[in-house]
Write a protein that holds these residues in place. Sequence first.
Motif, PDB file in Angstrom:
ATOM      1  N   THR A 266       0.832  -1.205   0.000  1.00 34.46           N
ATOM      2  CA  THR A 266       0.000   0.000   0.000  1.00 34.46           C
ATOM      3  C   THR A 266       0.865   1.253   0.000  1.00 34.46           C
ATOM      4  O   THR A 266       0.604   2.214  -0.748  1.00 34.46           O
ATOM      5  N   LYS A 269       2.507   1.640  -3.409  1.00 29.49           N
ATOM      6  CA  LYS A 269       1.547   2.040  -4.433  1.00 29.49           C
ATOM      7  C   LYS A 269       1.233   3.524  -4.344  1.00 29.49           C
ATOM      8  O   LYS A 269       1.094   4.212  -5.359  1.00 29.49           O
ATOM      9  N   ILE A 270       1.148   4.048  -3.111  1.00 30.88           N
ATOM     10  CA  ILE A 270       0.800   5.453  -2.920  1.00 30.88           C
ATOM     11  C   ILE A 270       1.994   6.379  -3.138  1.00 30.88           C
ATOM     12  O   ILE A 270       1.883   7.417  -3.805  1.00 30.88           O
ATOM     13  N   ARG A 273       5.455   4.119  -6.187  1.00 29.14           N
ATOM     14  CA  ARG A 273       5.071   3.767  -7.558  1.00 29.14           C
ATOM     15  C   ARG A 273       5.994   2.711  -8.164  1.00 29.14           C
ATOM     16  O   ARG A 273       6.428   2.822  -9.312  1.00 29.14           O
TER      17      ARG A 273
END
Length: 438
Positions: A266, A269-270, A273
């Motif tokens: 998480t 992803k935030i 990248r």
Amino acid sequence: MLKQFLFKPIDNAALVVFRVFYGFLVAAECYGAIATGWVKKTLVEPQFTFNFIGFEWLQPLPGNGMYIYFAIMGTLGLLIMIGYKYRFSAFAFAIMWTAVYLMQKTSYNNHYYLLMLLAYIMAFLPAHKDASFDARLNPRIHSNVMHNYVRWIIIVQLFIVYTYASVAKCYANWLDLSIIEILMRSKKDYFLIGNLLQQRWLHWCVAIFGILFDLLIVPALLWKPTRKWAFAFSIFFHLFNSYIFRIGIFPYLSLAFTVFFFEPQTIRKIFLRKKEVIIPTAIPKPKNHQLVLGILAAYFSVQIALPLRHHFFKDDVLWTEEGHRLSWRMMLRSRSGILTVRVVNKETGKITVVDINDHVTKKQGRKVACYPDFTWQFAQYLKRFYAEKGEDVAVYVDNRVRVNQHKFRPFIDPKVDLASVPWKHFAHNEWILPSQWQ
């Protein structure tokens, strides 16, 4: 079993992202201290600085020295943020911040202490192994993994801070709302919400939510079913504190800590990248892993013990202040005092009533009037001040102190020459009169 848990490999995304937040907030704190006038009011203008007792040799730099000092610390924060010369930058900031922390206590708060601890923790952690200039310039150090104990150092430190903060609030003046009323009284002129902050129902919300949040936030963030709710409450809680109590970077630093509680995927992803990192089944333990475990055990033992030390001092810590600092006792008391200082020439017997405003700032004067270590240090200062004029003096004080909404009470024995008694770090100073609470 414990070693296997602590030294298992995990994704280092949380540490890398936290490094960026931490460095940015450090820079904001230091540059902001210059821009807001904090450096000027606290370290430049006073002719006498109240150090932590024993560190009198740490004095503010003359002239514009402290502005340059804070500018350097802010720049070190930026270097930490981008991960350039990370070890040097992190250790240099830790040492410089420690010096500022010990140099003055007129503007003491627990957040400065937490930042000092965090600065040393971050200096030792491998936060520069990814998304950093160091890793780009030296690819050999690049890594997407770290040992699990790195994450848990942060979590355990937070758990200690929040738990002690919660337990400390379980006392009469918090539970009867009297200290909250005092804290909110100064906020009545706040735009739009000033009147709201004076409402008793809101004081009850602050009292109950303050205890429960500090007690439960770390477990709630650790448990996946409550994590998102806990994070949402954290945002509200810390933004509320930031606006109402104006406590600098601490609310935002507290929000930054939450990256250690979310799944690494998480976080990546935030913020990063990148594709999902493949975690190896094992990575080598540090060669000195036994020493690492010993140091961590000793460090956290001290962190657990320090906030308990006031129980071994005579009388109530709210009255004596002995054992208050370094113990996560946040927003628990309001002190005020009325003080008269008499200097007696030992040779001639001449008595001089000292106007403390001739020697210290108004903010320092408020501390001298009601905090025992400040009063004692001021007496030592006067002894040196008159010695420079060739006089050997005794210093006596008459003062009355009020804590929260208790009555004003005599605080320091007026028959004791404060200039001639030593300060006791690890025992009760008997010249502090009994509390006599009603």
